[in-house]
Design an enzyme around this catalytic site. Structure first.
Site, short mmCIF file in Angstrom:
data_model
loop_
_atom_site.label_atom_id
_atom_site.label_comp_id
_atom_site.label_asym_id
_atom_site.label_seq_id
_atom_site.Cartn_x
_atom_site.Cartn_y
_atom_site.Cartn_z
N LYS A 95 12.17 -11.69 -9.08
CA LYS A 95 11.30 -12.34 -10.08
C LYS A 95 10.70 -11.21 -10.90
CE LYS A 95 7.53 -13.52 -11.29
NZ LYS A 95 6.99 -12.93 -12.53
N GLU B 217 3.40 -2.91 -2.60
CA GLU B 217 3.19 -1.62 -3.29
C GLU B 217 2.21 -1.92 -4.41
OE1 GLU B 217 4.35 1.19 -2.40
OE2 GLU B 217 6.16 0.78 -1.22
N CYS C 193 1.62 3.49 -11.27
CA CYS C 193 0.71 3.25 -10.14
C CYS C 193 0.19 4.56 -9.57
CB CYS C 193 1.43 2.46 -9.07
SG CYS C 193 3.02 3.17 -8.65
N GLU D 179 -8.53 0.66 -11.76
CA GLU D 179 -7.23 1.06 -12.32
C GLU D 179 -7.15 0.59 -13.78
OE1 GLU D 179 -3.75 -0.88 -10.68
OE2 GLU D 179 -2.73 1.05 -10.54
P1 NAD Z 1 0.67 -7.93 -11.51
O1 NAD Z 1 0.12 -7.86 -10.13
O2 NAD Z 1 -0.09 -8.66 -12.54
O3 NAD Z 1 2.13 -8.61 -11.50
C1 NAD Z 1 3.15 -8.16 -10.66
C2 NAD Z 1 4.11 -9.31 -10.41
O4 NAD Z 1 3.41 -10.36 -9.75
C3 NAD Z 1 4.69 -9.91 -11.70
O5 NAD Z 1 6.03 -10.28 -11.48
C4 NAD Z 1 3.84 -11.15 -11.89
O6 NAD Z 1 4.49 -12.18 -12.60
C5 NAD Z 1 3.55 -11.57 -10.47
N1 NAD Z 1 2.33 -12.37 -10.35
C6 NAD Z 1 1.24 -12.33 -11.16
N2 NAD Z 1 0.33 -13.24 -10.76
C7 NAD Z 1 0.85 -13.87 -9.68
C8 NAD Z 1 0.40 -14.91 -8.83
N3 NAD Z 1 -0.79 -15.50 -9.02
N4 NAD Z 1 1.19 -15.30 -7.80
C9 NAD Z 1 2.39 -14.72 -7.62
N5 NAD Z 1 2.89 -13.74 -8.39
C10 NAD Z 1 2.13 -13.31 -9.42
O7 NAD Z 1 0.97 -6.43 -11.90
P2 NAD Z 1 1.52 -5.88 -13.28
O8 NAD Z 1 0.42 -5.98 -14.28
O9 NAD Z 1 2.84 -6.49 -13.61
O10 NAD Z 1 1.81 -4.34 -12.93
C11 NAD Z 1 0.83 -3.40 -12.88
C12 NAD Z 1 0.35 -3.18 -11.46
O11 NAD Z 1 1.46 -2.82 -10.62
C13 NAD Z 1 -0.63 -2.03 -11.34
O12 NAD Z 1 -1.69 -2.42 -10.52
C14 NAD Z 1 0.19 -0.93 -10.68
O13 NAD Z 1 -0.56 0.01 -9.97
C15 NAD Z 1 1.10 -1.71 -9.81
N6 NAD Z 1 2.29 -0.92 -9.45
C16 NAD Z 1 2.38 -0.41 -8.19
C17 NAD Z 1 3.47 0.36 -7.83
C18 NAD Z 1 3.59 0.90 -6.44
O14 NAD Z 1 4.71 1.21 -6.05
N7 NAD Z 1 2.53 1.04 -5.68
C19 NAD Z 1 4.48 0.62 -8.75
C20 NAD Z 1 4.36 0.10 -10.04
C21 NAD Z 1 3.25 -0.68 -10.37
#
Ligand code: NAD
Length: 501
Positions: free
Chosen positions: A194, A270, A305, A404
């Site tokens: 997804k 992650e 991240c 963040e």
């Molecule tokens: P996000 O948490 O908003 O979304 C991530 C995924 O979750 C997307 O596919 C989104 O559609 C889905 N999602 C959003 N709301 C949801 C819900 N209510 N229920 C189920 N799924 C849902 O994150 P983002 O804005 O896409 O990405 C940025 C974040 O990702 C930052 O916090 C960053 O630190 C983190 N990140 C972490 C790593 C790591 O390996 N630790 C790597 C890259 C990014």
């Protein structure tokens, strides 16, 4: 990183007009629209224009995909074939991704705005390497036998979990997906990706390549859609065995609730970070460290991240160091992502632009001083560009040091000695990565040990590689991606006991 010729800029611009976008879900071996017929606009952050309209999958589509995944998994068409055969198919998959690297890199750049030099030179080749790494490993993984009495045999075997949902973010769209589907597929699972709603295009295109490589129907599926709908339906599904999530800490916690309220599925997370980068006065090369500090925070417009967003500088070298970082920040002024010379592009969408600009205001309001940047850029393009921004005189308790931001914003915080540096570095809910710079090997080891982070870099800000595990302490996550350790989360252990007579 693979270099691409500068002359490619015009070629890439020409190719944009010729692209026909794949924009549907890939379920059970076919491209299909969402059952509801709903779509959403896929907008390029380069200029704010709509690239295409993408299927907005919901619960009904999730049910279909999970049923297909379960059927394919239980039929054993993937899980029960010889690892050597899975290896062959996955190596072909890696080759096909490699063959299409220009097209995939262009899609990634258009979709989320990262410079073409990065998507073509680093992201897509990284995915090829990830898939090949796990393909090559899978026929070299042995099971165990326990040291028990001679009249018995205890076999300890690893079995795939079943249906794995990979819910991934937009900052490294295909890379993050690859860190999940590489090991999960190699281990024999059926995978449903997804992608984030901001960046679905490469995952959709790659589904077609997976089928071409010979991955059976139902084993690799892609469901574009929103988090609250498609993401939540996967998280709550009674027949999904695992969710491998990368994204924010806030949403990561939701997946833990979804699992608790449904079938107790495995969840690996992650999540976010607020990584400290500690520069001691005895750093070997102040100039090199300053260049790395700028790269550590401005790379990918700060949407990383592990971004080294908190720069902790020992008081004696503070002014000199911040000045140098501000000089290097100029190398990261945003430009056209389709130009191979561009180092930094826009942020991913207008919501992210507003969020980052708001944090810049918050920082000023909290009393931090802007040492560089602080403004929007290239507004005339219609895209979402922000200047590389540096705050000085930051206190670690301020919001810009604790939350963040996920944009090109650096908070610099002074410290007196080793003890204070470690204390400040660890004072955060996150624990993804930390870096430190010193020429004293004793100090380096002592501080590295004291830092609560899944990765510690010494005299560097990025030491990542597919060969080493990656993941967070504290609220940065649960579990590890990358390296052979990733297999641990996509398999479960079975003990088979045999009594000999
Ligand atoms: P996000 O948490 O908003 O979304 C991530 C995924 O979750 C997307 O596919 C989104 O559609 C889905 N999602 C959003 N709301 C949801 C819900 N209510 N229920 C189920 N799924 C849902 O994150 P983002 O804005 O896409 O990405 C940025 C974040 O990702 C930052 O916090 C960053 O630190 C983190 N990140 C972490 C790593 C790591 O390996 N630790 C790597 C890259 C990014």
């Amino acid at each position: 990183m693979e270099a691409i010729p500068v002359s490619a800029a015009e070629d890439y611009r020409k190719q944009v007009s010729q692209i026909s976008y794949r924009n549907q879900a890939f379920i059970d071996g076919s491209f299909v629209g969402a059952a509801s017929g709903a779509t959403f606009d896929c907008i390029s952050p380069i200029d704010g224009k709509v690239l295409t309209r993408v299927a907005a999958c919901d619960k009904e589509d999730v049910d279909r995909a999970v049923a297909a995944a379960r059927r394919a998994f239980d039929a054993g068409v993937w899980s029960d074939i010889a690892p050597r055969k899975r290896k062959k198919i996955l190596l072909k998959f890696a080759t096909l991704i490699d063959d299409h690297k220009d097209e995939l890199a262009l899609l990634e750049t258009l979709d989320m705005g990262k410079p073409i030099a990065e998507s073509r030179g680093s992201d897509i080749p990284g995915v090829v390497n990830t898939v090949a790494f796990y393909a090559e490993a899978i026929d070299k993984m042995y099971d165990e036998m326990a040291p028990r009495r001679p009249d018995s045999i205890s076999l300890i075997t690893r079995e795939p979990l079943g249906v794995v949902a990979a819910v991934v973010p937009w900052n490294f769209p295909l890379s993050m997906a690859g860190w999940k589907f590489g090991p999960a597929l190699a281990a024999g699972n059926a995978v449903i990706v997804k992608p984030a709603e901001q960046s679905p295009l490469t995952a959709i295109r790659v589904a077609e390549l997976a089928a071409e490589a010979g991955i059976p129907d139902g084993i690799f599926q892609v469901l574009p859609g929103f988090g609250e709908t498609a993401g939540q339906a996967l998280g709550r599904h009674m027949d999904v065995d695992m969710v491998a999530f990368t994204g924010s800490t806030e949403i990561g916690k939701l997946f833990l609730s979804y699992a608790g309220e449904s079938n107790m599925k495995h969840v690996s997370l992650e999540c976010g970070g607020k990584s400290p980068n500690i520069v001691f006065a005895d750093v070997a090369d102040l100039d090199f460290a300053a260049k790395a500090a700028a790269e550590g925070v401005f790379y990918n417009s700060g949407q990383v991240c592990t971004a080294a967003t908190r720069l902790l500088v020992q008081e004696d070298v503070q002014d000199q160091f911040i000045q140098k970082v501000a000089e290097y920040a100029r190398d990261w002024m945003p430009g056209d992502p389709l130009d191979p010379k561009t180092a930094m592009g826009p942020v991913v969408d207008s919501a992210q632009l507003d969020r980052v600009m708001n944090y810049i205001q918050v920082g000023s309001g909290e009393g931090a001083k802007i040492a560089a940047g602080g403004k929007r850029a290239r507004e005339e393009t219609g895209g979402y560009y922000i200047e590389p921004t540096i705050f000085s005189s930051v206190d670690n308790g301020m919001r810009i040091a604790q939350e963040e931001i996920f944009g090109p914003v650096l908070s610099t915080i002074p410290f007196r000695d080793e003890e204070e540096a470690v204390k400040i570095a660890n004072e955060t809910i996150y624990g993804l990565q930390a870096s430190l710079w010193t020429r004293d090997i004793n100090k380096a080891h002592k501080v590295a040990r004291a830092l609560k982070a899944g990765t510690v870099n010494i005299n560097a800000t990025d030491g990542g590689d597919i060969t080493v595990p990656f993941g967070g302490y504290k609220q940065s996550g649960i579990g590890r991606d990358k390296s052979l350790h990733a297999f641990e989360k996509y398999t479960q252990l079975k003990h088979t006991f045999i009594q000999l007579y």
